[in-house]
Design a protein around this motif. Structure first.
Motif, PDB file in Angstrom:
ATOM      1  N   PHE A  10       0.846  -1.191   0.000  1.00 44.34           N
ATOM      2  CA  PHE A  10       0.000   0.000   0.000  1.00 44.34           C
ATOM      3  C   PHE A  10       0.886   1.247   0.000  1.00 44.34           C
ATOM      4  O   PHE A  10       1.629   1.435  -0.937  1.00 44.34           O
ATOM      5  CB  PHE A  10      -0.975  -0.020   1.174  1.00 44.34           C
ATOM      6  N   ASN A  11       0.884   2.066   1.040  1.00 43.82           N
ATOM      7  CA  ASN A  11       1.735   3.258   1.098  1.00 43.82           C
ATOM      8  C   ASN A  11       2.961   2.994   1.950  1.00 43.82           C
ATOM      9  O   ASN A  11       3.372   3.812   2.760  1.00 43.82           O
ATOM     10  CB  ASN A  11       0.954   4.462   1.625  1.00 43.82           C
ATOM     11  N   GLY A  12       3.566   1.829   1.794  1.00 45.50           N
ATOM     12  CA  GLY A  12       4.782   1.475   2.512  1.00 45.50           C
ATOM     13  C   GLY A  12       4.572   0.411   3.569  1.00 45.50           C
ATOM     14  O   GLY A  12       5.520  -0.192   4.028  1.00 45.50           O
ATOM     15  N   SER A  13       3.331   0.166   3.972  1.00 45.80           N
ATOM     16  CA  SER A  13       3.055  -0.836   4.996  1.00 45.80           C
ATOM     17  C   SER A  13       1.715  -1.503   4.723  1.00 45.80           C
ATOM     18  O   SER A  13       0.747  -0.832   4.396  1.00 45.80           O
ATOM     19  CB  SER A  13       3.013  -0.190   6.385  1.00 45.80           C
ATOM     20  N   ALA A  14       1.675  -2.808   4.872  1.00 45.29           N
ATOM     21  CA  ALA A  14       0.417  -3.541   4.704  1.00 45.29           C
ATOM     22  C   ALA A  14      -0.355  -3.620   6.007  1.00 45.29           C
ATOM     23  O   ALA A  14      -1.537  -3.939   6.013  1.00 45.29           O
ATOM     24  CB  ALA A  14       0.703  -4.948   4.193  1.00 45.29           C
ATOM     25  N   CYS A  17      -1.970   2.166   8.712  1.00 46.32           N
ATOM     26  CA  CYS A  17      -2.186   3.331   7.864  1.00 46.32           C
ATOM     27  C   CYS A  17      -2.841   4.416   8.702  1.00 46.32           C
ATOM     28  O   CYS A  17      -3.315   4.169   9.808  1.00 46.32           O
ATOM     29  CB  CYS A  17      -3.057   2.977   6.664  1.00 46.32           C
ATOM     30  N   GLN A  18      -2.858   5.615   8.167  1.00 52.25           N
ATOM     31  CA  GLN A  18      -3.513   6.733   8.826  1.00 52.25           C
ATOM     32  C   GLN A  18      -4.825   7.014   8.110  1.00 52.25           C
ATOM     33  O   GLN A  18      -4.864   7.025   6.870  1.00 52.25           O
ATOM     34  CB  GLN A  18      -2.631   7.972   8.800  1.00 52.25           C
ATOM     35  N   SER A  19      -5.882   7.261   8.859  1.00 49.85           N
ATOM     36  CA  SER A  19      -7.197   7.504   8.262  1.00 49.85           C
ATOM     37  C   SER A  19      -7.112   8.565   7.178  1.00 49.85           C
ATOM     38  O   SER A  19      -6.479   9.600   7.363  1.00 49.85           O
ATOM     39  CB  SER A  19      -8.199   7.929   9.335  1.00 49.85           C
ATOM     40  N   GLY A  20      -7.718   8.262   6.054  1.00 55.50           N
ATOM     41  CA  GLY A  20      -7.749   9.173   4.927  1.00 55.50           C
ATOM     42  C   GLY A  20      -6.731   8.861   3.851  1.00 55.50           C
ATOM     43  O   GLY A  20      -6.851   9.356   2.734  1.00 55.50           O
ATOM     44  N   GLU A  21      -5.714   8.043   4.154  1.00 48.96           N
ATOM     45  CA  GLU A  21      -4.734   7.661   3.137  1.00 48.96           C
ATOM     46  C   GLU A  21      -5.430   6.855   2.048  1.00 48.96           C
ATOM     47  O   GLU A  21      -6.407   6.160   2.309  1.00 48.96           O
ATOM     48  CB  GLU A  21      -3.633   6.784   3.730  1.00 48.96           C
ATOM     49  N   ILE A  22      -4.890   6.947   0.839  1.00 53.64           N
ATOM     50  CA  ILE A  22      -5.396   6.136  -0.255  1.00 53.64           C
ATOM     51  C   ILE A  22      -4.243   5.370  -0.877  1.00 53.64           C
ATOM     52  O   ILE A  22      -3.090   5.776  -0.785  1.00 53.64           O
ATOM     53  CB  ILE A  22      -6.129   6.966  -1.321  1.00 53.64           C
ATOM     54  N   ALA A  23      -4.555   4.249  -1.488  1.00 53.84           N
ATOM     55  CA  ALA A  23      -3.556   3.400  -2.128  1.00 53.84           C
ATOM     56  C   ALA A  23      -4.299   2.420  -3.026  1.00 53.84           C
ATOM     57  O   ALA A  23      -5.497   2.555  -3.256  1.00 53.84           O
ATOM     58  CB  ALA A  23      -2.733   2.657  -1.079  1.00 53.84           C
TER      59      ALA A  23
END
Length: 90
Positions: A10-14, A17-23
């Motif tokens: 995803f954005n570096g980690s499966a 994540c932080q709420s609102g991130e997209i991937a």
């Protein structure tokens, strides 16, 4: 970014994540972080999720499958957690 998506990072980690991130998921689904977990949204038929450039900006979302090959060999820095970010290093 597309290499990370294909590898399930995803954005570096499966795992977090932080709420609102997209991937994008490895299966080509659009992913949105909701309270620390990735929620998947299926793309329309004939499309898949990947990162691509548009007008000097980096887009992350569903687009035509047959265009993905144009973007799979490039890595970009994604600014912010929203759909659009600045493309660095071009």
């Amino acid at each position: 970014m597309n290499k990370n998506y294909d590898a399930g990072l995803f954005n570096g980690s499966a795992d977090s994540c932080q709420s609102g991130e997209i991937a994008c998921s490895p299966e080509g689904e659009f992913a949105v972080c909701n309270e620390g977990s990735w929620s998947m949204i299926q793309c329309d038929n004939g499309s898949t999720c990947y990162a691509y450039t548009s007008g000097g900006l980096l887009e992350v979302g569903c687009n035509y499958e047959n265009q993905k090959f144009s973007f799979t060999k490039r890595d970009y820095v994604f600014g912010g957690i929203f759909k659009r970010g600045f493309v660095f290093g071009q």
